[in-house]
Design an enzyme around this catalytic site. Structure first.
Site, PDB file in Angstrom:
ATOM      1  N   TYR A 184     -14.113 -12.683   0.539  1.00  0.00           N
ATOM      2  CA  TYR A 184     -14.924 -11.517   0.157  1.00  0.00           C
ATOM      3  C   TYR A 184     -16.203 -11.948  -0.558  1.00  0.00           C
ATOM      4  O   TYR A 184     -17.286 -11.414  -0.321  1.00  0.00           O
ATOM      5  CB  TYR A 184     -14.130 -10.571  -0.757  1.00  0.00           C
ATOM      6  CG  TYR A 184     -13.216  -9.647   0.018  1.00  0.00           C
ATOM      7  CD1 TYR A 184     -13.742  -8.644   0.827  1.00  0.00           C
ATOM      8  CD2 TYR A 184     -11.834  -9.774  -0.044  1.00  0.00           C
ATOM      9  CE1 TYR A 184     -12.911  -7.805   1.555  1.00  0.00           C
ATOM     10  CE2 TYR A 184     -11.005  -8.929   0.678  1.00  0.00           C
ATOM     11  CZ  TYR A 184     -11.552  -7.951   1.475  1.00  0.00           C
ATOM     12  OH  TYR A 184     -10.740  -7.117   2.197  1.00  0.00           O
TER      13      TYR A 184
ATOM     14  N   ASP B 267      -6.544  -3.285  -7.585  1.00  0.00           N
ATOM     15  CA  ASP B 267      -7.084  -3.855  -6.347  1.00  0.00           C
ATOM     16  C   ASP B 267      -7.330  -5.339  -6.548  1.00  0.00           C
ATOM     17  O   ASP B 267      -7.620  -5.782  -7.659  1.00  0.00           O
ATOM     18  CB  ASP B 267      -8.386  -3.165  -5.940  1.00  0.00           C
ATOM     19  CG  ASP B 267      -8.704  -3.461  -4.480  1.00  0.00           C
ATOM     20  OD1 ASP B 267      -8.149  -2.772  -3.607  1.00  0.00           O
ATOM     21  OD2 ASP B 267      -9.460  -4.409  -4.227  1.00  0.00           O
TER      22      ASP B 267
ATOM     23  N   ARG C  32      -3.877   6.925   0.287  1.00  0.00           N
ATOM     24  CA  ARG C  32      -4.430   8.138   0.902  1.00  0.00           C
ATOM     25  C   ARG C  32      -3.495   8.885   1.836  1.00  0.00           C
ATOM     26  O   ARG C  32      -3.777  10.021   2.194  1.00  0.00           O
ATOM     27  CB  ARG C  32      -5.716   7.787   1.650  1.00  0.00           C
ATOM     28  CG  ARG C  32      -6.875   7.527   0.710  1.00  0.00           C
ATOM     29  CD  ARG C  32      -7.989   6.811   1.418  1.00  0.00           C
ATOM     30  NE  ARG C  32      -7.552   5.483   1.811  1.00  0.00           N
ATOM     31  CZ  ARG C  32      -8.338   4.566   2.362  1.00  0.00           C
ATOM     32  NH1 ARG C  32      -9.598   4.855   2.600  1.00  0.00           N
ATOM     33  NH2 ARG C  32      -7.860   3.377   2.672  1.00  0.00           N
TER      34      ARG C  32
ATOM     35  N   ARG D 189       0.822  -1.225   0.000  1.00  0.00           N
ATOM     36  CA  ARG D 189       0.000   0.000   0.000  1.00  0.00           C
ATOM     37  C   ARG D 189       0.846   1.260   0.000  1.00  0.00           C
ATOM     38  O   ARG D 189       0.495   2.248   0.643  1.00  0.00           O
ATOM     39  CB  ARG D 189      -0.960   0.014   1.190  1.00  0.00           C
ATOM     40  CG  ARG D 189      -2.041  -1.052   1.150  1.00  0.00           C
ATOM     41  CD  ARG D 189      -3.179  -0.606   0.234  1.00  0.00           C
ATOM     42  NE  ARG D 189      -4.287  -1.537   0.259  1.00  0.00           N
ATOM     43  CZ  ARG D 189      -5.421  -1.340   0.937  1.00  0.00           C
ATOM     44  NH1 ARG D 189      -5.576  -0.260   1.648  1.00  0.00           N
ATOM     45  NH2 ARG D 189      -6.371  -2.228   0.884  1.00  0.00           N
TER      46      ARG D 189
ATOM     47  N   ARG E 167      -7.894  11.731  -5.962  1.00  0.00           N
ATOM     48  CA  ARG E 167      -9.025  10.957  -5.438  1.00  0.00           C
ATOM     49  C   ARG E 167     -10.256  11.830  -5.203  1.00  0.00           C
ATOM     50  O   ARG E 167     -11.390  11.344  -5.320  1.00  0.00           O
ATOM     51  CB  ARG E 167      -8.568  10.274  -4.145  1.00  0.00           C
ATOM     52  CG  ARG E 167      -9.593   9.464  -3.421  1.00  0.00           C
ATOM     53  CD  ARG E 167      -9.938   8.179  -4.142  1.00  0.00           C
ATOM     54  NE  ARG E 167     -10.809   7.373  -3.308  1.00  0.00           N
ATOM     55  CZ  ARG E 167     -12.119   7.577  -3.177  1.00  0.00           C
ATOM     56  NH1 ARG E 167     -12.710   8.521  -3.881  1.00  0.00           N
ATOM     57  NH2 ARG E 167     -12.833   6.825  -2.367  1.00  0.00           N
TER      58      ARG E 167
HETATM   59  O1  CP3 Z   1       0.095  -1.467  -2.568  1.00  0.00           O
HETATM   60  C1  CP3 Z   1      -0.164  -0.578  -3.395  1.00  0.00           C
HETATM   61  O2  CP3 Z   1       0.231   0.597  -3.278  1.00  0.00           O
HETATM   62  C2  CP3 Z   1      -0.923  -0.960  -4.653  1.00  0.00           C
HETATM   63  C3  CP3 Z   1      -2.336  -0.813  -4.591  1.00  0.00           C
HETATM   64  C4  CP3 Z   1      -3.193  -1.755  -3.779  1.00  0.00           C
HETATM   65  C5  CP3 Z   1      -4.476  -1.364  -3.331  1.00  0.00           C
HETATM   66  N1  CP3 Z   1      -5.097  -2.447  -2.809  1.00  0.00           N
HETATM   67  C6  CP3 Z   1      -5.035  -0.014  -3.483  1.00  0.00           C
HETATM   68  C7  CP3 Z   1      -6.193   0.392  -2.659  1.00  0.00           C
HETATM   69  C8  CP3 Z   1      -3.029  -3.094  -3.422  1.00  0.00           C
HETATM   70  C9  CP3 Z   1      -1.811  -3.991  -3.600  1.00  0.00           C
HETATM   71  C10 CP3 Z   1      -4.248  -3.521  -2.817  1.00  0.00           C
HETATM   72  C11 CP3 Z   1      -4.495  -4.897  -2.373  1.00  0.00           C
HETATM   73  C12 CP3 Z   1      -5.687  -5.168  -1.566  1.00  0.00           C
HETATM   74  N2  CP3 Z   1      -6.955  -4.689  -1.719  1.00  0.00           N
HETATM   75  C13 CP3 Z   1      -5.710  -6.097  -0.514  1.00  0.00           C
HETATM   76  C14 CP3 Z   1      -4.547  -6.940  -0.087  1.00  0.00           C
HETATM   77  C15 CP3 Z   1      -3.637  -6.189   0.805  1.00  0.00           C
HETATM   78  C16 CP3 Z   1      -4.165  -6.040   2.198  1.00  0.00           C
HETATM   79  O3  CP3 Z   1      -4.322  -4.888   2.622  1.00  0.00           O
HETATM   80  O4  CP3 Z   1      -4.366  -7.074   2.845  1.00  0.00           O
HETATM   81  C17 CP3 Z   1      -7.015  -6.122   0.002  1.00  0.00           C
HETATM   82  C18 CP3 Z   1      -7.521  -6.959   1.155  1.00  0.00           C
HETATM   83  C19 CP3 Z   1      -7.795  -5.229  -0.778  1.00  0.00           C
HETATM   84  C20 CP3 Z   1      -9.252  -4.959  -0.652  1.00  0.00           C
HETATM   85  C21 CP3 Z   1      -9.543  -3.548  -0.374  1.00  0.00           C
HETATM   86  N3  CP3 Z   1      -9.301  -2.503  -1.243  1.00  0.00           N
HETATM   87  C22 CP3 Z   1     -10.154  -3.022   0.773  1.00  0.00           C
HETATM   88  C23 CP3 Z   1     -10.557  -3.837   1.969  1.00  0.00           C
HETATM   89  C24 CP3 Z   1     -10.285  -1.648   0.584  1.00  0.00           C
HETATM   90  C25 CP3 Z   1     -11.032  -0.671   1.445  1.00  0.00           C
HETATM   91  C26 CP3 Z   1     -10.337  -0.405   2.716  1.00  0.00           C
HETATM   92  C27 CP3 Z   1      -9.551   0.839   2.579  1.00  0.00           C
HETATM   93  O5  CP3 Z   1      -8.360   0.809   2.853  1.00  0.00           O
HETATM   94  O6  CP3 Z   1     -10.196   1.846   2.241  1.00  0.00           O
HETATM   95  C28 CP3 Z   1      -9.693  -1.331  -0.661  1.00  0.00           C
HETATM   96  C29 CP3 Z   1      -9.571   0.013  -1.256  1.00  0.00           C
HETATM   97  C30 CP3 Z   1      -8.208   0.439  -1.687  1.00  0.00           C
HETATM   98  N4  CP3 Z   1      -7.317  -0.344  -2.374  1.00  0.00           N
HETATM   99  C31 CP3 Z   1      -7.644   1.739  -1.519  1.00  0.00           C
HETATM  100  C32 CP3 Z   1      -6.389   1.717  -2.145  1.00  0.00           C
HETATM  101  C33 CP3 Z   1      -5.417   2.848  -2.301  1.00  0.00           C
HETATM  102  C34 CP3 Z   1      -8.321   2.918  -0.844  1.00  0.00           C
HETATM  103  C35 CP3 Z   1      -9.261   3.496  -1.848  1.00  0.00           C
HETATM  104  C36 CP3 Z   1      -9.574   4.933  -1.635  1.00  0.00           C
HETATM  105  O7  CP3 Z   1      -8.805   5.811  -2.083  1.00  0.00           O
HETATM  106  O8  CP3 Z   1     -10.661   5.210  -1.097  1.00  0.00           O
END
Ligand code: CP3
Length: 341
Positions: free
Chosen positions: A147, A70, A25, A21, A34
């Protein structure tokens, strides 16, 4: 390249570091984009996704980029609708709970169904310094299944576990369809230019070893078997799985991601002759530089100069992290690992 050398367990001048990540944000330049569009829209626009992928690399001396996407993106072409709600994160529109819910769920052709991800990869490869590798990724089968069955976040994984016990055939069919999708998705990312791929098994730590070994590990092995040997090392990260690393280590990966709940050297001893990625508690980044330094030094000391260490967090970076602390962390990893131990 430090990261690729470490994946192959070759010596490096300093430990490579990237952060799960690392785009997101906590960066004001991410929030500025965003504000204008939804997260999924950002993923679907290769120009935007490529820009956001590169943002952390402009600020910090990271040793890898990870494509901005994602783990849930393949669901839609599989026939499983979802959206991100404002407060609750991902919401699956019709969760799959029984055999008949699986009708209409199908494999995908990632190169065309998720062409925007491939286009992002190509754009990033074009714009990124040739010495920095690009990581592609996918959710691992159980994490995606959780999920799809739970319908979103879960406190206890009751629905997916109930399916595992009550109807293991349907659970197995779901895991098999997902595994085919993951193989196709990762192959397409490698063909588009991803030089390393990571499988995120974010929720596998909620399983006990018995269920993991019987119902999940064979699918992880299947995916890795079919993706390995295509020129991109495979990283398998099982979050919360530090009490069953003996099983996790049978997945066949080149590199294993380790969370922060175990000392890195103890984890490495259990995993054996492989490369290891981790394992700083992500919340450390809310602490002052001195606290970060001490904990980075502990991880580096436990890696002990063995070839094959990739520094990372033990899970994803959270939005509240001050960017200056990330810079401090990345620089500290390089400084402390380059010095004689
Ligand atoms: O790592 C990186 O910088 C690359 C981008 C990336 C995102 N998601 C962007 C994202 C990666 C590698 C992921 C993987 C991901 N997504 C996982 C596995 C990693 C982990 O954290 O265990 C999972 C479980 C997800 C599912 C997911 N995506 C959730 C649960 C959420 C919402 C929770 C949250 O943090 O808001 C997301 C959204 C998400 N994925 C965001 C980002 C930058 C936030 C979106 C926003 O800007 O509102």
């Amino acid at each position: 390249m430090r990261l690729l050398d470490a994946c192959a367990r070759k010596p490096v001048d300093a430990t490579p570091v990237w952060l799960m990540r690392q785009a997101g944000r906590y960066l004001p330049e991410y929030r500025a984009i965003r504000e204008k569009m939804s997260f999924v829209e950002m993923c679907r626009r290769p120009d935007v996704a490529a820009e956001v992928t590169l943002q952390p690399l402009r600020r910090f001396e990271l040793d890898a980029a990870i494509v901005f996407a994602d783990i849930l993106l393949p669901l839609e072409p599989m026939g499983i609708g979802f959206h991100f709600s404002k407060d609750d994160g991902p919401v699956i529109e019709r969760p799959i709970r029984r055999a008949r819910d699986l009708e209409g769920v199908h494999s995908i052709d990632a190169a065309s169904d998720l062409q925007y991800v491939m286009d992002t990869i190509k754009l990033v490869r074009h714009e990124l310094d040739a010495t920095i590798p690009l990581i592609g990724f996918s959710g691992a089968p159980f994490t995606l299944a959780s999920y799809i069955v739970e319908g979103g976040h879960s406190r206890n994984y009751a629905h997916v576990k109930k399916m595992m016990y009550e109807d293991p055939v349907t659970f197995g069919r779901l895991m098999s369809v997902i595994s085919e999708v993951v193989v196709d998705y990762l192959k397409a990312q490698i063909a588009a230019g991803a030089q390393v791929v990571q499988l995120f098994d974010s929720w596998v730590g909620w399983l006990g070893p018995f269920d993991y070994e019987l119902l999940v590990l064979p699918h992880v092995r299947y995916v890795i078997d079919h993706v390995k040997g295509l020129g991109a090392p495979v990283i398998y990260f099982g979050n919360g799985a530090s009490a069953m690393l003996d099983l996790v280590g049978k997945a066949g990966a080149d590199v294993y991601g380790v969370d922060w709940r175990i000392e890195l050297d103890r984890a490495w001893d259990q995993l054996g002759d492989v490369a290891v990625q981790g394992n700083l508690d992500p919340i450390t980044l809310l602490g002052p530089p001195k606290a970060i330094e001490e904990r980075v030094a502990d991880v580096v000391r436990r890696a002990g100069g063995r070839p094959g260490h990739i520094f990372n967090l033990g899970h994803g970076l959270i939005p509240q992290v001050p960017p200056d602390n990330v810079k401090y962390l990345v620089d500290a990893v390089h400084r402390l690992s380059a010095a004689p131990i």
